[in-house]
Design a protein around this motif. Sequence first.
Motif, PDB file in Angstrom:
ATOM      1  N   ASN A  56       0.857  -1.175   0.000  1.00 39.82           N
ATOM      2  CA  ASN A  56       0.000   0.000   0.000  1.00 39.82           C
ATOM      3  C   ASN A  56       0.902   1.236   0.000  1.00 39.82           C
ATOM      4  O   ASN A  56       1.431   1.606   1.036  1.00 39.82           O
ATOM      5  CB  ASN A  56      -0.888  -0.030   1.239  1.00 39.82           C
ATOM      6  N   ILE A  57       1.087   1.846  -1.172  1.00 35.03           N
ATOM      7  CA  ILE A  57       1.917   3.042  -1.290  1.00 35.03           C
ATOM      8  C   ILE A  57       1.196   4.098  -2.117  1.00 35.03           C
ATOM      9  O   ILE A  57       0.302   3.787  -2.900  1.00 35.03           O
ATOM     10  CB  ILE A  57       3.281   2.743  -1.949  1.00 35.03           C
ATOM     11  N   THR A  58       1.598   5.330  -1.958  1.00 28.03           N
ATOM     12  CA  THR A  58       1.092   6.402  -2.800  1.00 28.03           C
ATOM     13  C   THR A  58       1.891   6.420  -4.089  1.00 28.03           C
ATOM     14  O   THR A  58       3.119   6.339  -4.072  1.00 28.03           O
ATOM     15  CB  THR A  58       1.223   7.768  -2.097  1.00 28.03           C
TER      16      THR A  58
ATOM     17  N   SER B 244      -6.113   2.122  -6.266  1.00 27.44           N
ATOM     18  CA  SER B 244      -7.387   2.675  -5.794  1.00 27.44           C
ATOM     19  C   SER B 244      -7.239   4.189  -5.731  1.00 27.44           C
ATOM     20  O   SER B 244      -6.129   4.716  -5.619  1.00 27.44           O
ATOM     21  CB  SER B 244      -7.779   2.105  -4.428  1.00 27.44           C
ATOM     22  N   PHE B 245      -8.354   4.871  -5.838  1.00 26.14           N
ATOM     23  CA  PHE B 245      -8.386   6.324  -5.855  1.00 26.14           C
ATOM     24  C   PHE B 245      -9.647   6.767  -5.123  1.00 26.14           C
ATOM     25  O   PHE B 245     -10.740   6.301  -5.448  1.00 26.14           O
ATOM     26  CB  PHE B 245      -8.400   6.816  -7.310  1.00 26.14           C
ATOM     27  N   THR B 246      -9.497   7.629  -4.132  1.00 32.77           N
ATOM     28  CA  THR B 246     -10.645   8.099  -3.370  1.00 32.77           C
ATOM     29  C   THR B 246     -10.836   9.587  -3.621  1.00 32.77           C
ATOM     30  O   THR B 246      -9.884  10.373  -3.527  1.00 32.77           O
ATOM     31  CB  THR B 246     -10.446   7.850  -1.855  1.00 32.77           C
TER      32      THR B 246
ATOM     33  N   THR C 294       3.273  -1.295 -20.335  1.00 29.96           N
ATOM     34  CA  THR C 294       4.224  -1.949 -21.224  1.00 29.96           C
ATOM     35  C   THR C 294       5.622  -1.398 -20.939  1.00 29.96           C
ATOM     36  O   THR C 294       5.754  -0.356 -20.279  1.00 29.96           O
ATOM     37  CB  THR C 294       3.839  -1.687 -22.692  1.00 29.96           C
ATOM     38  N   PRO C 295       6.663  -2.055 -21.403  1.00 33.22           N
ATOM     39  CA  PRO C 295       8.012  -1.525 -21.197  1.00 33.22           C
ATOM     40  C   PRO C 295       8.129  -0.088 -21.720  1.00 33.22           C
ATOM     41  O   PRO C 295       7.684   0.208 -22.830  1.00 33.22           O
ATOM     42  CB  PRO C 295       8.889  -2.481 -22.007  1.00 33.22           C
ATOM     43  N   GLY C 296       8.688   0.782 -20.905  1.00 34.35           N
ATOM     44  CA  GLY C 296       8.834   2.186 -21.270  1.00 34.35           C
ATOM     45  C   GLY C 296       7.628   3.035 -20.937  1.00 34.35           C
ATOM     46  O   GLY C 296       7.613   4.235 -21.168  1.00 34.35           O
ATOM     47  N   ASP C 297       6.583   2.430 -20.375  1.00 32.80           N
ATOM     48  CA  ASP C 297       5.336   3.132 -20.073  1.00 32.80           C
ATOM     49  C   ASP C 297       5.395   3.746 -18.686  1.00 32.80           C
ATOM     50  O   ASP C 297       6.084   3.252 -17.800  1.00 32.80           O
ATOM     51  CB  ASP C 297       4.173   2.137 -20.152  1.00 32.80           C
ATOM     52  N   GLY C 298       4.637   4.840 -18.491  1.00 29.83           N
ATOM     53  CA  GLY C 298       4.590   5.470 -17.190  1.00 29.83           C
ATOM     54  C   GLY C 298       3.425   6.421 -17.039  1.00 29.83           C
ATOM     55  O   GLY C 298       2.718   6.710 -17.995  1.00 29.83           O
ATOM     56  N   PHE C 299       3.203   6.888 -15.806  1.00 31.99           N
ATOM     57  CA  PHE C 299       2.282   7.940 -15.390  1.00 31.99           C
ATOM     58  C   PHE C 299       0.878   7.509 -14.999  1.00 31.99           C
ATOM     59  O   PHE C 299       0.263   6.687 -15.656  1.00 31.99           O
ATOM     60  CB  PHE C 299       2.165   9.045 -16.445  1.00 31.99           C
ATOM     61  N   PHE C 300       0.396   8.080 -13.909  1.00 31.83           N
ATOM     62  CA  PHE C 300      -1.006   8.036 -13.488  1.00 31.83           C
ATOM     63  C   PHE C 300      -1.650   9.400 -13.703  1.00 31.83           C
ATOM     64  O   PHE C 300      -2.813   9.503 -13.952  1.00 31.83           O
ATOM     65  CB  PHE C 300      -1.141   7.720 -11.984  1.00 31.83           C
ATOM     66  N   TYR C 301      -0.916  10.473 -13.482  1.00 28.26           N
ATOM     67  CA  TYR C 301      -1.357  11.864 -13.575  1.00 28.26           C
ATOM     68  C   TYR C 301      -2.063  12.379 -12.330  1.00 28.26           C
ATOM     69  O   TYR C 301      -2.181  13.568 -12.149  1.00 28.26           O
ATOM     70  CB  TYR C 301      -2.268  12.112 -14.782  1.00 28.26           C
ATOM     71  N   VAL C 302      -2.577  11.505 -11.497  1.00 26.82           N
ATOM     72  CA  VAL C 302      -3.199  11.900 -10.228  1.00 26.82           C
ATOM     73  C   VAL C 302      -2.712  10.937  -9.148  1.00 26.82           C
ATOM     74  O   VAL C 302      -2.384   9.789  -9.447  1.00 26.82           O
ATOM     75  CB  VAL C 302      -4.750  11.881 -10.294  1.00 26.82           C
TER      76      VAL C 302
ATOM     77  N   THR D 285      -3.431   5.096  -4.819  1.00 28.64           N
ATOM     78  CA  THR D 285      -2.833   4.138  -3.899  1.00 28.64           C
ATOM     79  C   THR D 285      -2.532   2.891  -4.710  1.00 28.64           C
ATOM     80  O   THR D 285      -3.440   2.277  -5.278  1.00 28.64           O
ATOM     81  CB  THR D 285      -3.792   3.818  -2.732  1.00 28.64           C
ATOM     82  N   VAL D 286      -1.266   2.547  -4.804  1.00 25.70           N
ATOM     83  CA  VAL D 286      -0.859   1.352  -5.541  1.00 25.70           C
ATOM     84  C   VAL D 286      -0.858   0.189  -4.557  1.00 25.70           C
ATOM     85  O   VAL D 286      -0.260   0.288  -3.477  1.00 25.70           O
ATOM     86  CB  VAL D 286       0.531   1.533  -6.177  1.00 25.70           C
ATOM     87  N   THR D 287      -1.538  -0.896  -4.914  1.00 26.65           N
ATOM     88  CA  THR D 287      -1.659  -2.039  -4.003  1.00 26.65           C
ATOM     89  C   THR D 287      -0.991  -3.305  -4.526  1.00 26.65           C
ATOM     90  O   THR D 287      -0.765  -4.230  -3.760  1.00 26.65           O
ATOM     91  CB  THR D 287      -3.137  -2.347  -3.712  1.00 26.65           C
TER      92      THR D 287
END
Length: 127
Positions: free
Chosen positions: A71-73, A90-92, A105-113, A116-118
């Motif tokens: 459970n991390i941000t 998850s996002f509240t 995929t390899p080289g992929d990134g970003f959530f933008y907001v 919580t990564v589980t």
Amino acid sequence: MLLKPFAIAGVIAGVLAAAPPASAAPQSGAGVYPPGNCQPGTFCVWPHWDHPNGVPTATPSLVTTTEWSGNITGFNYYNYTNRNAEISWSFTTQGMTFTGTDCATPGDGFFYVPMTVTKVSWRTHVC
């Protein structure tokens, strides 16, 4: 109002879908966004935006080469491996919690907001 949850879900889906496609070259590091301080062969998650000149320099909240759960941000991520990674999150907002998964995929990134990564797991099939 009944439309409010759908509007919020639409905004979240729109933000996640708005990410430009990234390169699928194994460990290329040449995706749309640079890997910054994420090392080749690792999957990294950063807790907030601290990217001078668009390159992550902050200490990641997660660096893994194996499947992980906890459970991390996570504000953004970078997949610097040659495997597809499935990220559970998850996002509240406004008292409502949304959950989902993204395939990186390899080289992929970003959530933008901030999310919580589980869980991070490796996928054997195409995203």
